[in-house]
Design a protein around this motif. Structure first.
Motif, short mmCIF file in Angstrom:
data_model
loop_
_atom_site.label_atom_id
_atom_site.label_comp_id
_atom_site.label_asym_id
_atom_site.label_seq_id
_atom_site.Cartn_x
_atom_site.Cartn_y
_atom_site.Cartn_z
N PRO A 1 0.87 -1.15 -0.05
CA PRO A 1 0.20 -0.05 0.11
C PRO A 1 0.75 1.06 0.15
N TYR B 1 -5.49 -14.00 3.70
CA TYR B 1 -5.17 -12.49 4.15
C TYR B 1 -6.65 -11.92 3.83
N THR C 1 -6.21 -2.48 0.53
CA THR C 1 -5.64 -3.62 1.07
C THR C 1 -5.69 -4.93 0.06
N VAL D 1 -8.36 -9.79 6.97
CA VAL D 1 -8.44 -8.14 6.94
C VAL D 1 -9.98 -8.08 6.96
N VAL E 1 -5.41 2.19 6.50
CA VAL E 1 -4.85 1.41 5.63
C VAL E 1 -3.63 0.34 6.49
N PRO F 1 -12.72 -5.52 -0.76
CA PRO F 1 -11.19 -5.85 -1.02
C PRO F 1 -11.25 -6.60 -2.28
N SER G 1 -10.00 1.98 2.45
CA SER G 1 -8.75 1.14 3.00
C SER G 1 -9.00 -0.29 2.59
N ASN H 1 -3.67 -3.91 7.88
CA ASN H 1 -2.45 -4.64 7.24
C ASN H 1 -1.63 -5.01 8.24
#
Length: 551
Positions: A153, A530, A490, A534, A190, A446, A486, A194
């Protein structure tokens, strides 16, 4: 129907590469042909526009090929000169454990390069360095891509935020909130989710590596290094969050990795949290054929120089990347202004190709440092010629895949210029996903970021394409815009693990062309983990009713 046809080239790419294990150089040209057919017969694009956009994409692929060429040239120069043998010996002095080596180079050094240069450079550098240390090329490619996620990012001194998200959000923010205030809040939010996931990414990458490339074919050797891996994750993510919250998007990855790298190397040398039992790959003769490079012989030359001298090329690369990427130092503007250009293809506005030859990391620093290294190591003329011949030979396989892939993306990006009245194919895909999600949109958000980076190979481009869409959808659904954008940033970041361009590029640099489908299929596992992590973190924040920046 429009969304289904827009998705068709991507679905074919995934099915052929991940499902049938087709090499990218065969799958991507076919996907481009499908995109051309959809553009001509359903989007009703002008034939010259279709060909012009494709040719422009093919030219843009040249930018990526220069980066790959430079990275391979550095590796070949170090191998033939004997510097790589010295580096191998030096790492054995720190640790002979391949798990620790992967964390130091793949995660920490890769994050530093991401913070300085971005745009696929970390995997192009870290992957070949791991191969030089004795990693199977396929393992090096996979782990380098997995680790190139948390720092993304803020890669290339904040470009995905500054040149991506904030660039496209200018219209959305006008009269609503000061852009600077929104940017600082976005940078912080962000970083937080992360970083919480990033603490465990080194462990995740190592577990994937031991599962697929260990003699045991188990995650147990990966879990055995958990204390050190989590320590490494904390060493990077703590300064990462603090710098993001205080200084903004330019330096979290760069300085976070610089601080973390020093801590982790010192800890490894002292044996802090390092498992007593050393883990390594099976003997080379027991490697599966897919693990190996078609070009790599396993010979790293004879160690005949000091460790400092052997590492000097990488030190020069790191220094040059830093001083040429920070705007306040002035060199960035000078290098970026050095261009070679071609006029608009077929006279179509916006299709004039500009090559920033001096700003591409493939030329400065990679090729420049390779040439300097020839003189510094006093290499024989025949050895220098050998390195260049080897490098040209190794890059040819990637050229077809990249030209077809980038041509397809460019066509899909520019498909909004049509007689059917449709938005671009990528916008149609993202909008259809958003429309179907409703109140579950935070779960989908995302994935739109992933879609952008999967296709374009760039978190910056993904943010440029979809940040405004994410903001508008959040506003309509009365969700905190900061958190939704965000999630976009991500998704664009961890999408790097599986994005076609990066996979093709790293396979070319380590010499395992043809295994792209295997990498996408396997790296989908950590990418999915991931994504779930998140989404859960941001979901809990949303359920609490907290809005970091009410608008």
């Amino acid at each position: 129907m429009s969304a289904l046809l827009a998705f068709l080239p991507i679905l074919v790419t995934i099915i052929l590469m991940a499902g049938f294990n087709w090499p990218a150089k065969k799958a991507l040209p076919l996907s481009w042909i499908l995109a051309v057919a959809v553009a001509l017969f359903y989007w009703k694009m002008d034939f010259l526009n279709v060909i012009g956009d494709s040719l422009f994409g093919a030219l843009k692929a040249f930018d990526i090929l220069i980066i790959i060429f430079g990275a391979i040239l550095i590796l070949n120069t170090l191998k033939i000169s004997g510097a790589m043998a010295t580096i191998n010996n030096g790492f054995n002095g720190i640790t002979q454990d391949r798990r620790i080596q992967a964390i130091i180079i793949g995660f920490m050094f890769g994050a530093f390069i991401e913070g300085a240069a971005g745009f696929g450079t970390p995997a192009a550098l870290a992957g070949p360095l791991l191969v030089g240390l004795g990693f199977p090329p396929l393992a090096a490619a996979m782990v380098a891509l997995i680790f190139n996620s948390v720092p993304v990012p803020y890669g290339a001194v904040g470009t995905p935020i500054l040149g991506g998200a904030m660039k496209t959000l200018e219209g959305n923010l006008s009269g609503v909130v000061a852009p600077e205030r929104f940017m600082m809040s976005l940078t912080e939010w962000v970083a937080i989710p992360n970083a919480l996931v990033g603490i465990f990414v080194p462990l995740l990458g190592i577990c994937i590596m031991t599962k697929f490339f260990g003699k045991e074919r188990s995650i147990k050797p990966g879990l055995a290094v958990a204390p050190f891996a989590i320590f490494a994750g904390l060493s990077f993510t703590i300064p990462y969050v603090l710098i993001a919250s205080i200084l903004g998007p330019e330096l979290p990855s760069l300085l976070g990795a610089f601080i973390g790298l020093g801590i982790v190397v010192f800890a490894a040398k002292k044996g802090f949290l390092v498992p007593k039992k050393i883990w390594s790959f099976p003997p080379r003769e027991d490697w599966e054929s897919s693990w190996k490079s078609k070009d790599y012989t396993g010979d790293t030359g004879e160690a005949k120089m000091s460790l400092l001298k052997a590492w000097t090329p990488y030190a020069l690369i790191a220094i040059i990347l830093v001083v040429t990427r920070i705007p306040s130092l002035g060199l960035k503007q000078i290098l970026a202004s050095q261009t070679m250009s071609l006029p608009d293809i077929f006279g179509i506005k916006g299709l004039g190709y500009v090559l920033q030859w001096a700003y591409l990391p493939g030329t400065i620093p990679f090729i420049l440092v390779a040439i300097i290294t020839n003189f510094m190591y006093r290499m024989k003329k025949k050895d220098v010629v050998k390195t260049w011949k080897m490098t040209f030979k190794q890059i040819t396989g990637a050229a077809i895949a990249l030209v077809a892939g980038v041509a397809m993306v460019q066509l899909m990006l520019k498909s909004n210029i049509n007689e059917a009245g449709f938005d671009s194919m990528l916008t149609v895909m993202a909008t259809s996903i958003a429309d179907l999600s409703g109140n579950s949109y935070p779960v989908i958000s995302p994935l739109i970021g992933v879609l952008g980076s999967f296709m374009s190979g760039s978190a910056t481009v993904s943010n440029l394409l979809f940040s405004s869409l994410q903001f508008e959808t959040a506003t309509i659904l009365d969700l905190p815009e900061i958190l939704i954008v965000s999630l976009q940033a991500t998704g664009a970041a961890f999408g790097n693990m599986i994005c076609v361009n990066n996979v093709v590029a790293v396979c070319a640099t380590v010499g395992c062309i043809g295994t792209e489908g295997t990498i996408i299929r396997r790296n989908a596992i950590p990418a999915f983990i991931y994504y779930i992590a998140v989404t859960l973190i941001v979901g809990l924040i949303l359920l609490s009713g907290y809005d970091p920046l009410p608008l």
